[in-house]
Design an enzyme around this catalytic site. Structure first.
Site, short mmCIF file in Angstrom:
data_model
loop_
_atom_site.label_atom_id
_atom_site.label_comp_id
_atom_site.label_asym_id
_atom_site.label_seq_id
_atom_site.Cartn_x
_atom_site.Cartn_y
_atom_site.Cartn_z
N ASP A 103 30.21 26.33 -2.39
CA ASP A 103 30.06 26.60 -0.95
C ASP A 103 30.53 27.96 -0.45
O ASP A 103 29.80 28.64 0.24
CB ASP A 103 30.82 25.53 -0.16
CG ASP A 103 30.32 24.12 -0.43
OD1 ASP A 103 29.46 23.95 -1.31
OD2 ASP A 103 30.80 23.19 0.24
N GLU A 133 40.39 17.48 -6.40
CA GLU A 133 39.04 18.04 -6.27
C GLU A 133 38.91 19.35 -7.05
O GLU A 133 37.91 19.60 -7.70
CB GLU A 133 38.75 18.27 -4.78
CG GLU A 133 37.35 18.71 -4.43
CD GLU A 133 37.16 18.87 -2.91
OE1 GLU A 133 38.14 18.70 -2.15
OE2 GLU A 133 36.02 19.16 -2.50
C1 DGY Z 1 31.71 20.29 2.70
O1 DGY Z 1 31.70 19.62 3.73
O2 DGY Z 1 32.58 21.13 2.43
C2 DGY Z 1 30.66 20.06 1.71
O3 DGY Z 1 30.92 20.70 0.51
C3 DGY Z 1 29.33 20.45 2.24
O4 DGY Z 1 28.40 19.95 1.38
#
Ligand code: DGY
Length: 435
Positions: A170, A404
């Site tokens: 991201d 995570e």
């Molecule tokens: C988040 O909400 O950070 C997710 O990775 C978006 O897909």
């Protein structure tokens, strides 16, 4: 000592919601595409029925044009629990979106081909569930067809992503170059992620303005692909997305062969050859010993030493010589840290000026990426690299828990697990590594 197997099973069971698995119960309360793929592989080690159900649920949200959405919002409280939810995305207004459930209008790394092969390999009685496999193969092929038809405008075998969230990585530092090209408006919205996770471990507020703006523009186009191609400032040929696509094609070729789906097999062979050629001809960067990105909008390369730049190795894309260079690179000081006692594989080289040890995709280790790399390097016979990727993944979870993402630097006195805890795909990868 954590009992890794018992803990991983406990986490998948905790995060199971009737017909799918949430990535993490507080942070991500719905079904995410590539999480779901990894979670299905995790389930395949302990409960194949659930693994198949996970995939069936995901595929039931497929769009009429073939797109498989990045998030499926399975319940109506979506907008209270997560931002940006179904309303902000507004994808349900698109004529292509499914009628029975709300989703986003973007996708995520196309892992499902190799996920399906993984599930099939785990089946003890290969003559059962044939309908499930055939129908899933057909859906995944129509997803790939959509990508090649609507996302490869110059017929290069490289499909583009049109939102940074489609990359899976991201807030990667790779996007900084794209963001420098324009200014989005400031969105005064209430984020939910930073109420669950420390702000220092998440994308910044200004980053979110870019992410929301891309959704806004897509919504104004009513998710029409041709119009989005014209209007979106973010159109990237991403090596991980394409590497994963190629790896999935490779798996589909094997499955189609087994299932006697000959025309489909020929189609996937064609795609696989094309994407491999595209990756090697256009994206391989010999000076860095890894794959780089191409920005279709601004017509320029983006070179950044990321873990994602190694992932096409899983698809068998690099030549033996390229793979050997990549093996040297990943074991060198950029990725394992100057003291050579860090953990593989940092999402951004520890020597990069943009490296941050705890901020999401700007440094931390992600286990699902390690899994892809482990398979890739093993396939080329680089067992030392593959063993190291596996061992580091196990050590991180043993040291910090099922987080995570993880600090790639070995600060023994500092907690090194970040983001959501009891995280599903971390559990899934561990289940594969120990089985
Ligand atoms: C988040 O909400 O950070 C997710 O990775 C978006 O897909």
């Amino acid at each position: 000592e954590l009992n890794l197997s018992a803990e991983a099973s406990r986490i998948l069971n905790k995060n199971w919601r009737e017909s799918f698995t949430v990535p993490s119960s507080s942070l991500y309360p719905f079904q995410w595409l590539w999480d779901s793929g990894f979670n299905a592989m995790g389930w395949a080690n302990i409960d194949l029925e659930r693994a198949r159900t996970e995939i069936k649920t995901l595929l039931s949200a497929q769009w009429k044009n073939g797109l498989i959405p990045h998030i499926t919002f399975h319940n109506d409280s979506a907008d209270k629990m997560y931002f940006p939810g179904a309303e902000f995305h507004g994808a349900y207004h698109s004529p292509n979106s499914p009628d029975h459930v709300k989703t986003t209008g973007m996708t995520q790394p196309p892992v499902l081909g190799f996920v399906l092969e993984y599930l099939y390999e785990k089946e003890k009685d290969k003559s059962e569930n044939l309908e499930f496999y055939k129908s899933a193969i057909t859906s995944i092929i129509s997803f790939h067809r959509y990508l090649y038809t609507d996302r490869d405008p110059y017929n290069e075998g490289l499909v583009y992503i049109r939102h940074n969230w489609e990359s899976g990585s991201d807030n990667s530092a790779v996007w900084d170059d794209v963001w420098k090209m324009y200014q989005p408006p400031v969105y005064n919205v209430e984020r939910k992620d930073t109420t669950h996770v420390d702000q220092s471990q998440r994308p910044t507020k200004r980053d979110y303005d870019y992410y929301l703006n891309l959704i806004d523009i897509s919504k104004q186009c009513n998710y029409d692909e041709a119009e989005m191609f014209e209007k979106l400032p973010f159109l990237i040929q991403d090596p991980m997305f394409n590497g994963i696509l190629a790896a999935s094609n490779q798996s589909l070729i094997k499955l189609c062969e087994l299932f006697g789906m000959n025309d489909e097999k020929t189609q996937c062979e064609f795609w696989h050859a094309k994407t491999t050629a595209g990756l090697n001809d256009k994206l391989y960067d010999a000076s860095q010993s890894l794959y780089r990105y191409y920005d279709l909008k601004n017509e320029c390369y983006i070179s950044m030493p990321t873990a994602m730049g190694f992932t096409p190795i899983m698809a068998g894309s690099p030549t033996k010589e390229q793979a050997a260079e990549m093996a040297k690179k990943i074991m060198g000081e950029d990725f394992t840290g100057p003291r050579l006692d860090g953990f593989l594989c940092p999402s951004l080289a520890v020597t990069s000026p943009s490296f941050e040890h705890n901020r999401y995709w700007r440094g931390p280790v992600w286990l699902q990426v390690n899994w892809i790399l482990e398979r890739g390097f093993r396939q080329y016979g680089f067992n030392e690299v593959a063993d190291r990727l596996k061992q580091d993944s196990l050590s991180l979870v043993q040291k910090d828990g099922f987080y995570e993402y993880f600090n790639p630097k070995n600060y023994s006195d500092e907690k090194g697990g970040y983001g959501g805890n009891d995280f599903s795909w971390t559990a899934a990868v561990i289940l594969d590594f120990i089985n």
